[in-house]
Design a protein around this motif. Sequence first.
Motif, PDB file in Angstrom:
ATOM      1  N   ARG B 330      67.764  31.722  23.428  1.00  0.00           N
ATOM      2  CA  ARG B 330      67.340  33.409  22.000  1.00  0.00           C
ATOM      3  C   ARG B 330      68.461  34.542  23.156  1.00  0.00           C
ATOM      4  NH1 ARG B 330      62.431  34.287  25.052  1.00  0.00           N
ATOM      5  NH2 ARG B 330      61.902  32.120  25.894  1.00  0.00           N
ATOM      6  N   TYR B 331      68.938  34.510  23.686  1.00  0.00           N
ATOM      7  CA  TYR B 331      69.396  35.468  24.524  1.00  0.00           C
ATOM      8  C   TYR B 331      71.641  34.483  24.077  1.00  0.00           C
ATOM      9  CZ  TYR B 331      66.303  37.681  26.693  1.00  0.00           C
ATOM     10  OH  TYR B 331      65.230  38.094  27.045  1.00  0.00           O
ATOM     11  N   SER B 359      57.564  29.951  32.916  1.00  0.00           N
ATOM     12  CA  SER B 359      58.337  30.773  31.495  1.00  0.00           C
ATOM     13  C   SER B 359      58.583  32.197  31.573  1.00  0.00           C
ATOM     14  CB  SER B 359      57.805  30.460  30.358  1.00  0.00           C
ATOM     15  OG  SER B 359      56.663  31.068  29.667  1.00  0.00           O
ATOM     16  N   GLN B 360      58.286  32.757  32.203  1.00  0.00           N
ATOM     17  CA  GLN B 360      58.403  34.697  32.464  1.00  0.00           C
ATOM     18  C   GLN B 360      59.165  34.041  33.500  1.00  0.00           C
ATOM     19  OE1 GLN B 360      53.721  35.443  32.906  1.00  0.00           O
ATOM     20  NE2 GLN B 360      53.954  36.220  30.329  1.00  0.00           N
ATOM     21  N   GLU B 363      63.004  34.041  32.130  1.00  0.00           N
ATOM     22  CA  GLU B 363      63.650  34.788  31.840  1.00  0.00           C
ATOM     23  C   GLU B 363      64.061  35.668  32.905  1.00  0.00           C
ATOM     24  OE1 GLU B 363      60.481  36.107  29.221  1.00  0.00           O
ATOM     25  OE2 GLU B 363      61.161  35.425  27.684  1.00  0.00           O
ATOM     26  N   THR B 367      67.338  37.413  34.218  1.00  0.00           N
ATOM     27  CA  THR B 367      67.367  39.136  33.627  1.00  0.00           C
ATOM     28  C   THR B 367      68.596  39.859  35.603  1.00  0.00           C
ATOM     29  OG1 THR B 367      65.394  39.655  34.481  1.00  0.00           O
ATOM     30  CG2 THR B 367      65.863  39.215  32.289  1.00  0.00           C
TER      31      THR B 367
END
Lengths: 147, 459
Positions: B330-331, B359-360, B363, B367
Amino acid sequence: MNLFFYSSRRAACPDDCAYPNCAEHCLWTLQSQSVLSAVQRLPYGELFPLPPQAQLRSGDLIIVHVANLQELEDLIDHGQALDNYRLVLILNDQVYDNSRRYHLLNPRYIATTRQAAGELETVVSRIARQANADQTGTGRQRSPLTA
Amino acid sequence: MASILIIDDDTVLCSMLFEQITAAGHHAVEAHTLVDGRRCSAKRGFDVILLDVQLPDGNGLEHIADFKRASLEPEVIIITGQGEADGAERAVRSGAWSYIAKPHVIRELDLHLARALQYRRERQKVTTIPVALKRSRIIGSSTAISGCLDRVARAAASNVSVLISGDTGTGKELFAKAIHENSRRSQENFIIVDCAALPETLIESTLFGHVKGAFTNADRDHDGLIKHAHRGTLFLDEVGELSPAIQKSFLRLLQEHEYRPVGSNRQLFSDFRLVAATNRNLDELVAAGTFREDLLFRLKAFTIALPPLKERKEDLRELVSFFMHDICQRYGLEAKGISADFLDTLAAHDWPGNVRELSQVMEQVFTNPLLGSTCFSIHLPESFRIMQVRSGFDKSRPAASANETNLPHWRFFKDRCEIDYLQRLRAASTGTISEACRLSGLSRSRLYQMINKHGLTFS
């Protein structure tokens, strides 16, 4: 859960455009609703890959404006990446009537461009409330979008 | 109405059974020898065969398999005057549905027949289970998840309504989709109805559609989701949130598969397969009077209960790899390594939000500006690291204040930073020691010392 708006193409019209199928008009109308005023616009063009500084996170809700069948097919190409988010589609009447392929995106709700923004606001509020209830149960941060 | 063949040389009993069966609304045929029975069976298909053991031209038990191979593959119920355990066992081993001793046959036949016919109806619904199950995004190979996938396969091969239960974030929608994608309806639509999202004012027009003029702003006909679900699968997510009024409408829809668009006089038909999901205990809601028992009965013809993540922690490694790959795609990022301490820290967590929470968290790891080429526990959100640090302390010691617990132990923190730095240095120097020394300003001996200290390899 945060709330975003995405349309693949920017229309060359002012924010207060009155043409019902225009993405600018759609966003402007949504942001005039109290609950949806927090909606953030995602960049135009290809949605993926996301820029590293993107605010979009799994479980966020994206209101996607689809003006025509080509835009729909472009989105379906990214279907797998979009699985990570809650989707609400706003479809042009012709897209709604002439294709059923938008169900491949597994949207939580499908509206048409003619639908009253107040109805969409109610639906989004309820989705946010449910997401917050889930997160409260797990002790995670609540969304600012609490109706 | 079922079709039943009676094979018995006792003509009086045959007539009584014939009367009983036809009175129950079924079609019956009599035969008094094995030869006659086989002839009848070859001529037309039967749902059930009542077969005597001692017949003038042979032993019925030895011909069960032959009768079962006939068209319609009938169920065989053995009836015999010699009621004994060995005979019953032999009958069952030969593939008979059941075994009735003749003195009880008139009294017990209805029950045996009803059960055999019910079994046939269910068997016709469940045909063949797919060999290779499509399980997109359902990750893991633990016993718990394999059991659920087995049930997905069985559900997909049939047309029965399925109720998926499980805590929030366990993947109910993914399992619903897997049932659809492995079913004969996979080429048609999979329609999601988020029951919690739809207010009563919208639910009817959303589901059933409306005709022009049905209400203000209804300036054209509009198809509803029930029509879109024709020949496909209708997924009712959060079904426990339906209001009583809508439950009543749904019950009618599920019974008849007929609906009427708002403002229309015409009844329309939709052939959809229903899958519902909830994170609530519907039996408790029924007991509390907030959910209709008759609707629950319709929904849970087949159930799949999804396990929470804490009960399948052996799947963590696979899940972490999957989410990492997904996030990198995705990134547009390069894949990262995963250290053992990263997985250990994840395994120490209870995961109340289940796979969605994982999953969160992944993420959040991505970051973290300190993330290098490998994920270490220091890259996890602070709450995870605090938990790991706390678990290392003696539980009997007095609890530290909140401010103290926010800080990891200095040695722990320093070690994690060194490891992260060395990993990045290795990547930047492509594993060349002299280049690593130049980039870092470290002496060769100090660099080797640090590599050895953390058990890393540098080539």
